[in-house]
Design a protein around this motif. Structure first.
Motif, short mmCIF file in Angstrom:
data_model
loop_
_atom_site.label_atom_id
_atom_site.label_comp_id
_atom_site.label_asym_id
_atom_site.label_seq_id
_atom_site.Cartn_x
_atom_site.Cartn_y
_atom_site.Cartn_z
N THR A 21 -11.62 10.58 -8.50
CA THR A 21 -10.54 9.60 -8.31
C THR A 21 -9.83 9.72 -6.97
O THR A 21 -9.11 8.80 -6.59
N LYS A 60 -4.98 7.46 -3.23
CA LYS A 60 -5.04 7.15 -4.66
C LYS A 60 -5.74 8.30 -5.36
O LYS A 60 -6.75 8.82 -4.87
N SER A 78 -5.85 10.30 -9.69
CA SER A 78 -5.29 10.46 -11.02
C SER A 78 -4.96 11.92 -11.23
O SER A 78 -5.82 12.79 -11.08
N SER A 138 -2.10 7.68 -12.76
CA SER A 138 -2.80 7.12 -11.60
C SER A 138 -1.76 6.86 -10.52
O SER A 138 -0.84 6.06 -10.73
#
Length: 175
Positions: A44, A68, A70, A119
């Motif tokens: 992720t 970005k 998670s 997230s």
């Protein structure tokens, strides 16, 4: 570009390497949460530093780096908003030591809970330059850059000598 050692260059060129990610998440209340590979959902982590908007390069625009990933955490997603994230990429060298490369500093702008993960979307400090302010425009290039960075709450990441090495302008402002 970040300067790395010759040992790093040799290790990164190998077909197989050992890496890790480490960093911190500093909440607005000052609480610091350490982040390791074990806390990040596999696959992720993404950092986008492209200088194009879609398919076009827009002259005069500033492009922010976007992070970005998670994060496995039990804290409230609301507590994460406006947090500061600092991450580093580590590469295991042949001598058994880890060499870090800073990935930057980001501010959380969005956090969505999905089970045990949040997230996170965060942007680098270029977002702090997205404001209007009046300033005097006299001074050397270094003085102007330093003034702008100070006014926006960003540390200037270059020395005076490095600024002048970018152009034919001397430190006295001569063309």
């Amino acid at each position: 570009m970040y300067n790395v050692s010759e040992a790093y260059k040799a290790a990164i060129a190998k077909p197989s390497r050992t890496t890790k990610i480490e960093g911190t998440l500093t909440l607005p209340d000052g609480k610091v949460i350490n982040i390791t590979d074990n806390d990040v959902m596999s696959g992720t982590l993404n950092i986008d530093n492209a200088c194009v908007n879609g398919q076009e390069f827009e002259i005069g625009s500033v492009y922010m780096g976007q992070l970005k990933f998670s994060l496995n955490t039990q804290i409230s997603r609301y507590a994460v908003y406006y947090s500061k994230i600092q991450l580093s990429f580590f590469l295991l060298l042949e001598d058994g030591t880890w060499e870090p490369v800073p990935l930057g500093e980001y501010s959380v702008s969005d956090a969505m809970r999905n089970g045990k993960y949040i997230s996170i979307t965060a942007y680098d400090n270029m977002s702090k330059f997205d404001k209007e302010f009046k300033m005097l425009t006299n001074g050397t290039p270094f003085e102007l850059l330093n003034y702008i960075c100070t006014a926006c709450g960003v540390e200037l990441g270059m020395t005076e000598e490095e600024v002048y090495a970018l152009s034919p302008i001397s430190s006295e402002g001569d063309m």
